[in-house]
Design a protein around this motif. Structure first.
Motif, PDB file in Angstrom:
ATOM      1  N   ALA A  84      38.469  39.326  38.178  1.00  0.00           N
ATOM      2  CA  ALA A  84      37.146  39.921  38.407  1.00  0.00           C
ATOM      3  C   ALA A  84      36.077  38.843  38.485  1.00  0.00           C
ATOM      4  O   ALA A  84      35.281  38.802  39.447  1.00  0.00           O
ATOM      5  N   ASP A  85      36.033  37.959  37.504  1.00  0.00           N
ATOM      6  CA  ASP A  85      35.029  36.887  37.509  1.00  0.00           C
ATOM      7  C   ASP A  85      35.307  35.878  38.613  1.00  0.00           C
ATOM      8  O   ASP A  85      34.381  35.397  39.286  1.00  0.00           O
ATOM      9  N   PHE A  86      36.582  35.541  38.800  1.00  0.00           N
ATOM     10  CA  PHE A  86      36.940  34.586  39.851  1.00  0.00           C
ATOM     11  C   PHE A  86      36.505  35.107  41.213  1.00  0.00           C
ATOM     12  O   PHE A  86      35.849  34.388  41.983  1.00  0.00           O
ATOM     13  N   ASN A  87      36.859  36.331  41.531  1.00  0.00           N
ATOM     14  CA  ASN A  87      36.526  36.876  42.848  1.00  0.00           C
ATOM     15  C   ASN A  87      35.021  36.922  43.068  1.00  0.00           C
ATOM     16  O   ASN A  87      34.521  36.573  44.143  1.00  0.00           O
ATOM     17  N   ARG A  88      34.280  37.349  42.057  1.00  0.00           N
ATOM     18  CA  ARG A  88      32.823  37.437  42.190  1.00  0.00           C
ATOM     19  C   ARG A  88      32.215  36.061  42.465  1.00  0.00           C
ATOM     20  O   ARG A  88      31.392  35.895  43.381  1.00  0.00           O
ATOM     21  N   GLU A  89      32.606  35.066  41.708  1.00  0.00           N
ATOM     22  CA  GLU A  89      32.024  33.729  41.844  1.00  0.00           C
ATOM     23  C   GLU A  89      32.418  33.083  43.188  1.00  0.00           C
ATOM     24  O   GLU A  89      31.575  32.485  43.861  1.00  0.00           O
TER      25      GLU A  89
ATOM     26  N   ILE B 299      35.712  29.521  34.667  1.00  0.00           N
ATOM     27  CA  ILE B 299      35.956  30.947  34.494  1.00  0.00           C
ATOM     28  C   ILE B 299      36.438  31.187  33.061  1.00  0.00           C
ATOM     29  O   ILE B 299      37.382  30.538  32.601  1.00  0.00           O
ATOM     30  N   GLU B 300      35.795  32.111  32.373  1.00  0.00           N
ATOM     31  CA  GLU B 300      36.161  32.409  30.993  1.00  0.00           C
ATOM     32  C   GLU B 300      37.461  33.203  30.922  1.00  0.00           C
ATOM     33  O   GLU B 300      37.851  33.879  31.866  1.00  0.00           O
ATOM     34  N   LYS B 301      38.121  33.083  29.775  1.00  0.00           N
ATOM     35  CA  LYS B 301      39.359  33.813  29.497  1.00  0.00           C
ATOM     36  C   LYS B 301      40.409  33.526  30.562  1.00  0.00           C
ATOM     37  O   LYS B 301      41.125  34.422  31.021  1.00  0.00           O
TER      38      LYS B 301
ATOM     39  N   ASN C 189      41.740  35.955  35.270  1.00  0.00           N
ATOM     40  CA  ASN C 189      40.478  36.690  35.239  1.00  0.00           C
ATOM     41  C   ASN C 189      40.011  36.913  36.683  1.00  0.00           C
ATOM     42  O   ASN C 189      39.038  36.298  37.135  1.00  0.00           O
TER      43      ASN C 189
ATOM     44  N   TYR D 281      42.781  32.394  38.897  1.00  0.00           N
ATOM     45  CA  TYR D 281      42.502  33.531  39.775  1.00  0.00           C
ATOM     46  C   TYR D 281      43.322  34.755  39.412  1.00  0.00           C
ATOM     47  O   TYR D 281      42.986  35.874  39.822  1.00  0.00           O
TER      48      TYR D 281
END
Length: 298
Positions: A285-290, A272-274, A283, A280
């Motif tokens: 947003a990216d964590f939850n999506r993935e 996960i970037e940034k 970031n 979790y």
């Protein structure tokens, strides 16, 4: 604003928001001979979140709303962690005890088989349950699991050697500070060790206070007997597993993931970037999506 400052502000807001949520009232349940506090939201395939060191159920607030739209999400606090009662000498603060508690929670709430989402020490606990009680586990999401230095590969050993030496020295310093009653300095040293330099200094007062709620667990975390976990242990796990790391995490965590990954039969890995070790939260947003995408595939 520095990245870790913006993440800390976000966490402070999330922690402050929890008591106002009528749909997320804290409950307790008897499991493993103790009472465990937990939140229970949503309907669907169960997801159980397992927090890390000096943390508790509140750390998963950025996941609760979104995950509960598709899943029944149970976020609980480990034995001795806020707001659970913590008494005695805490000699029972052991990975095997925490794993037995998690198994008891899953059974008591009729969650089996559940997706386990564990961070750091909670990732290690999740591994133990998947190894010993596979019938309870539907999939694993391991967010930079800790205590896996024995899995570091020969290819990474030279790089890991000075890092592990530094960690050992920091842990010794933390224990000495705790013995001298300097809890805040112990929290500062430990937090900066696992999250990166300057993290503690950039945390708002609400986040520091939440960590102080669990400072009594820090000494048993570091001083009580460890649980050895080998590649052979990991090979016993047939559960689909997602390994999650942060792109700016302290280097020891990707090195441990490098060692764990080839030992697992059904494994995916993402970065996960940034995000640092608090992936979790850093970031969401990216964590939850993935992670939701991974769970949907299971």
């Amino acid at each position: 604003m520095k990245p870790w400052m913006s993440r800390s502000v976000l966490l402070a807001l999330l922690l402050a928001f929890i008591p106002e949520r009528p749909q997320a009232q804290v409950k307790t349940i008897a499991a493993g001979g103790t009472e465990l506090a937990y939140l229970d939201m949503g309907q669907g395939p169960p997801v159980v979140t397992v927090h890390g060191t000096i943390s508790d159920y509140r750390w998963w607030q950025a996941q609760m709303d979104e995950f509960s739209q598709r899943h029944r999400v149970v976020a609980y606090s480990l034995r001795h962690h806020y707001p659970n009662v913590s008494t005695g000498d805490r000699s029972d603060y052991l990975p095997r005890t925490h794993a037995a508690d998690l198994a008891g929670l899953i059974n008591a709430l009729n969650l089996a088989p559940a997706h386990l989402m564990g961070h750091s020490y909670g990732g290690f606990i999740s591994l133990l349950v998947a190894r010993d009680r596979p019938e309870l586990v539907r999939s694993l999401v391991l967010v930079e699991p800790a205590r896996l230095a024995t899995l570091i590969t020969d290819a990474d050993a030279e790089e890991a050697k000075p890092i592990l030496k530094g960690i050992g020295e920091s842990q010794k310093q933390v224990l000495e500070l705790l013995d001298h009653g300097n809890a805040d300095e112990a929290l500062r040293v430990f937090t900066n060790m696992v999250r990166g330099p300057g993290t503690w200094e950039g945390m708002p007062s609400a986040v520091r206070a939440a960590r102080r709620d669990n400072v009594h667990t820090l000494k048993p975390t570091l001083a009580n007997p460890a649980e050895r976990f080998t590649c052979d242990d990991a090979r016993k796990i047939a559960t689909p597993t997602l390994l999650v790391g942060g792109d700016v995490s302290p280097r020891i965590f990707p090195l441990m993931l490098n060692g764990l990954q080839p030992c697992l039969a059904h494994v995916e890995r993402i970065t996960i970037e940034k995000a640092s070790h608090g992936v979790y939260q850093d970031n969401p947003a990216d964590f939850n999506r993935e992670v939701l995408g991974f769970l949907k595939r299971q």
